[in-house]
Design a protein around this motif. Structure first.
Motif, PDB file in Angstrom:
ATOM      1  N   ASP A   1      -0.304   1.915 -12.369  1.00 32.60           N
ATOM      2  CA  ASP A   1      -0.232   3.247 -12.971  1.00 32.60           C
ATOM      3  C   ASP A   1       1.200   3.736 -13.182  1.00 32.60           C
ATOM      4  O   ASP A   1       1.495   4.376 -14.197  1.00 32.60           O
ATOM      5  N   THR A   2       2.079   3.451 -12.229  1.00 29.42           N
ATOM      6  CA  THR A   2       3.427   4.041 -12.295  1.00 29.42           C
ATOM      7  C   THR A   2       4.489   3.121 -12.894  1.00 29.42           C
ATOM      8  O   THR A   2       5.528   3.602 -13.339  1.00 29.42           O
TER       9      THR A   2
ATOM     10  N   ARG B   1      -2.812  -0.680  -7.346  1.00 29.49           N
ATOM     11  CA  ARG B   1      -3.225   0.361  -8.290  1.00 29.49           C
ATOM     12  C   ARG B   1      -2.063   1.276  -8.630  1.00 29.49           C
ATOM     13  O   ARG B   1      -1.880   1.667  -9.802  1.00 29.49           O
ATOM     14  N   THR B   2      -1.278   1.627  -7.628  1.00 31.92           N
ATOM     15  CA  THR B   2      -0.108   2.483  -7.875  1.00 31.92           C
ATOM     16  C   THR B   2       0.899   1.768  -8.769  1.00 31.92           C
ATOM     17  O   THR B   2       1.478   2.367  -9.688  1.00 31.92           O
TER      18      THR B   2
ATOM     19  N   ALA C   1      -4.398  -0.573  -2.759  1.00 34.69           N
ATOM     20  CA  ALA C   1      -3.887   0.742  -3.153  1.00 34.69           C
ATOM     21  C   ALA C   1      -2.500   0.628  -3.767  1.00 34.69           C
ATOM     22  O   ALA C   1      -2.189   1.286  -4.778  1.00 34.69           O
ATOM     23  N   LEU C   2      -1.658  -0.209  -3.180  1.00 28.86           N
ATOM     24  CA  LEU C   2      -0.316  -0.411  -3.734  1.00 28.86           C
ATOM     25  C   LEU C   2      -0.382  -1.045  -5.121  1.00 28.86           C
ATOM     26  O   LEU C   2       0.424  -0.725  -5.998  1.00 28.86           O
TER      27      LEU C   2
END
Length: 231
Positions: free
Chosen positions: A26-27, A22-23, A19-20
């Motif tokens: 994206d960011t 993917r973040t 999850a980290l």
């Protein structure tokens, strides 16, 4: 995101690295104009947390340089991805990396290229990186211990060269080891005003360069003689 789990009466802190990751993509990475789907897929596949020193693993996806010891650093995720995109690697490319560091950028390049030769002058860092690459399942990266401040002529020429430490100016030797059509990324200047430069060997004896962005990273330890420098 951070999680807690209970094992035999003890609370253990764990993290959802996927999850980290993917973040982070994206960011941080997409917002730095890294949009090549091959690069994004590679960053999603290679487990950055495996290459981060254990005390900093909880910061594996943070937007700042991480210490590797000996005064060396691990680049920010967005810089790694941007440089990977600018190298424009292809399946059969032979790549030279100067400064293995953690081995993470080595792993990223190995996913897209045919063979990566990575040179590190600190044997301890090279050994650690080799272990991380084995865990990640990277088999097309050959690590060398030595002084790469004038390139690595023994395996030249290369389709792409990435110099991970900064240089005041670029020695001719690096251009001489680049194939026609080859791409080179170098960080040139002295702190705090350093610029990342992309050089393309477009035709025999002709090199085209462009400035990508500003940064500040530690210099290569071994500096070539001034007479070997060119601007």
């Amino acid at each position: 995101m951070p999680k807690w789990r209970k094992t035999t009466g003890t609370l253990i802190f764990s993290m959802d690295f996927d999850a980290l990751r993917r973040t982070m993509i994206d960011t941080q990475i997409r917002t730095w104009d890294v949009l090549d789907p091959r690069v994004l897929a590679t960053v999603a596949q290679v487990k950055r947390e495996l290459f981060v020193p254990t005390p900093y693993r909880h910061l594996a996806f943070a937007d700042f340089n991480l210490p590797l010891g000996h005064g060396e650093i691990m680049w920010t995720p967005k810089m790694e991805a941007r440089v990977l995109q600018e190298l424009d690697l292809r399946e059969q490319d032979r790549v030279l990396e100067i400064g293995t560091g953690s081995g993470y950028l080595t792993a990223l390049m190995a996913q897209l290229a045919g063979m990566v030769h990575s040179v590190e002058d600190r044997a301890e860092l090279s050994r650690t990186a080799e272990g991380c690459l084995r865990v990640q399942g990277v088999h097309n990266a050959h690590l060398h211990v030595g002084d790469g401040s004038l390139g690595w002529a023994g395996n030249a020429p290369y389709d792409a060269i990435c110099i991970t430490g900064s240089l005041p100016v670029l020695p001719d030797a690096f251009k001489e080891q680049l194939t026609i059509g080859g791409r080179l990324i170098a960080i040139l200047g002295t702190g705090p005003a350093m610029r990342v430069r992309r050089i393309v060997h477009s035709q025999p004896g002709i090199f085209e360069s462009s400035e990508l962005f500003e940064t500040e990273v530690p210099p290569l330890r071994h500096k070539p003689l001034p007479t070997r420098f060119v601007f």
